[in-house]
Motif scaffolding. Structure first.
Motif, PDB file in Angstrom:
ATOM      1  N   GLN A 252      -0.084  10.153  -0.298  1.00 15.38           N
ATOM      2  CA  GLN A 252      -1.567  10.481  -0.315  1.00 15.38           C
ATOM      3  C   GLN A 252      -1.801  10.159  -1.776  1.00 15.38           C
ATOM      4  N   TYR A 253      -2.217   8.957  -1.989  1.00 19.25           N
ATOM      5  CA  TYR A 253      -2.534   8.734  -3.469  1.00 19.25           C
ATOM      6  C   TYR A 253      -3.694   8.720  -3.786  1.00 19.25           C
ATOM      7  N   ALA A 254      -4.194   9.218  -5.176  1.00 11.78           N
ATOM      8  CA  ALA A 254      -5.504   9.649  -5.676  1.00 11.78           C
ATOM      9  C   ALA A 254      -5.940   8.370  -6.748  1.00 11.78           C
TER      10      ALA A 254
ATOM     11  N   LYS B 191       0.810  -1.287   0.109  1.00 16.06           N
ATOM     12  CA  LYS B 191       0.054   0.007  -0.177  1.00 16.06           C
ATOM     13  C   LYS B 191       1.033   1.225   0.007  1.00 16.06           C
ATOM     14  N   GLN B 192       1.895   1.280   0.227  1.00 10.77           N
ATOM     15  CA  GLN B 192       2.926   2.225   0.251  1.00 10.77           C
ATOM     16  C   GLN B 192       3.325   2.930  -1.059  1.00 10.77           C
ATOM     17  N   HIS B 193       2.797   1.965  -2.081  1.00  7.85           N
ATOM     18  CA  HIS B 193       3.250   2.402  -3.320  1.00  7.85           C
ATOM     19  C   HIS B 193       2.000   2.909  -4.276  1.00  7.85           C
ATOM     20  N   PRO B 194       1.971   3.631  -5.394  1.00  3.31           N
ATOM     21  CA  PRO B 194       1.240   4.027  -6.101  1.00  3.31           C
ATOM     22  C   PRO B 194       0.308   2.874  -6.677  1.00  3.31           C
ATOM     23  N   PRO B 195      -0.980   2.767  -6.663  1.00  6.76           N
ATOM     24  CA  PRO B 195      -1.829   1.737  -7.163  1.00  6.76           C
ATOM     25  C   PRO B 195      -1.596   1.375  -8.550  1.00  6.76           C
TER      26      PRO B 195
ATOM     27  N   GLN C 149       4.164  11.382  -9.172  1.00  8.94           N
ATOM     28  CA  GLN C 149       4.549  12.667  -9.020  1.00  8.94           C
ATOM     29  C   GLN C 149       4.398  12.850  -7.469  1.00  8.94           C
ATOM     30  N   GLU C 150       3.181  12.279  -6.748  1.00 11.08           N
ATOM     31  CA  GLU C 150       2.899  12.245  -5.351  1.00 11.08           C
ATOM     32  C   GLU C 150       4.004  11.608  -4.570  1.00 11.08           C
ATOM     33  N   ALA C 151       4.250  10.140  -5.200  1.00 11.86           N
ATOM     34  CA  ALA C 151       5.367   9.329  -4.384  1.00 11.86           C
ATOM     35  C   ALA C 151       6.502   9.822  -4.449  1.00 11.86           C
ATOM     36  N   ALA C 152       7.146  10.726  -5.381  1.00 10.42           N
ATOM     37  CA  ALA C 152       8.146  11.338  -5.606  1.00 10.42           C
ATOM     38  C   ALA C 152       8.529  12.482  -4.602  1.00 10.42           C
TER      39      ALA C 152
END
Length: 354
Positions: A350-352, A293-297, A337-340
């Motif tokens: 906070q992934y969308a 869950k720490q990574h983008p879906p 971009q949010e991950a970076a």
């Protein structure tokens, strides 16, 4: 928190009926919001009690009447689905953590041996898992002391099908239904963690092979047991999946001898990645789900798809060309971009999911 399975069936029904009755997006959204609220409340408690014989008469489908959004015929269809799902006994769906769903083989008195009802329940549960867009990981495990002992040799429960279709066509239909459940598990868009809590044989072993990650309780035992029952060892994808996980030579030995082997050996040959005490198994599976869950879906989805496709690629060059396109797709997402940003700012992302 356990998630009422009936609510999932209703969401499935409304999703399809919404198209039939041409419900607008906002109206469907209101139905889904109401359903989710009710799924966590009194209605599902009543249904759970009714399913276990504790009584109760409330009908969650009346939620849609209150919305004033469904016709009489649509409501009738939803109620039909309710009755189908309240009878579900072979497989359970729950949510042990945010964004995590747990599928549990639930025939502990039979060591979770599968029959027609259980396979139908599994297919229905997979429908529900597919529909939940906020799911990030799935855990597959068994109730009681077993994971899954294969298929119920006392009877599969489809005599009517065999009578109607004849033995040959009926058995082909049976096999197609069973293998469809395995392929759909394998192709779920999120990672699946098999938490192998006990005996895992035959079809049970095949279902673990269809998962992305396998961990086992210290007391788990395994067997590719098809030959023991007089069937070919090549069933439910075992001839394709097992050699890719433990190697061709070891797969041949396990399948042709049908011998039993324990969790330490499963770890040594690479069938499982971790062995833990039984009382820590689900906790460990949830820990793996938390790491996922720490990574983008979308990046996670592309990674799972890329590894599956990579196993079928004819050359390194072909695999790299495929990877190049996946990298470009992931780079174009907001979540990349949010991950970076979160990494640089040393904060949780906070992934969308876009």
């Amino acid at each position: 928190m356990r998630v009422g399975i009936v609510g999932g069936a209703q969401l499935l029904a409304v999703g399809r009926l919404g198209r039939i009755h041409q419900l607008g997006h906002e109206r469907f959204k209101r139905v889904a919001q109401l359903l989710r609220a009710r799924a966590q409340g009194e209605v599902h408690r009543v249904l759970r009690d009714r399913r276990t014989g504790a009584g109760g008469s409330a009908r969650p489908s009346t939620a849609f009447v209150e919305c004033g959004m469904l016709s009489t015929s649509a409501l009738t269809e939803i109620r039909t689905r309710e009755r189908t799902w309240t009878r579900m006994t072979g497989v359970e769906l729950s949510s042990p953590g945010e964004g995590v769903l747990q599928i549990t083989f639930a025939r502990p008195a039979s060591l979770n041996a599968l029959n027609l009802e259980a396979v139908q329940d599994l297919l229905a549960v997979l429908d529900e898992v597919d529909r939940r867009v906020d799911t990030r990981a799935v855990i597959l495990t068994g109730a009681g002391r077993a994971f899954c002992a294969g298929f119920d040799l006392t009877g599969y429960g489809d005599d009517e099908r065999l009578s109607e279709q004849g033995l040959t066509r009926g058995l082909i239909s049976r096999q197609s239904q069973i293998t469809d459940s395995l392929v759909r598990l394998h192709e779920l868009p999120v990672p699946v963690v098999a938490a192998i809590n006990g005996p895992c044989a035959g079809a049970g072993l095949s279902y673990t092979l269809a998962c992305d990650i396998r961990i086992a309780a210290a007391g788990a035992v395994f067997s590719a047991a098809f030959l023991r029952a007089g069937f070919t060892a090549c069933d439910l994808g075992a001839s394709w999946l097992l050699p890719r996980i433990v190697g061709v030579g070891r797969a041949h030995e396990l399948m042709l001898t049908a011998r039993r082997f324990d969790a330490p050996e499963a770890l040594r040959i690479g069938l499982v990645t971790d062995v833990v005490p039984a009382d820590q198994l689900i906790e460990r599976a949830l820990g793996i789900a938390g790491q996922i869950k720490q990574h983008p879906p979308l990046s996670t989805l592309l990674s799972k798809q890329g590894m599956a496709v990579g196993l079928q690629m004819p050359s390194l060059r072909a695999s790299i060309e495929f990877e190049n396109r996946q990298q470009v797709l992931s780079a174009m997402t907001e979540d990349q971009q949010e991950a970076a940003r979160s990494f640089l700012e040393k904060r949780p992302p906070q992934y969308a999911n876009r």
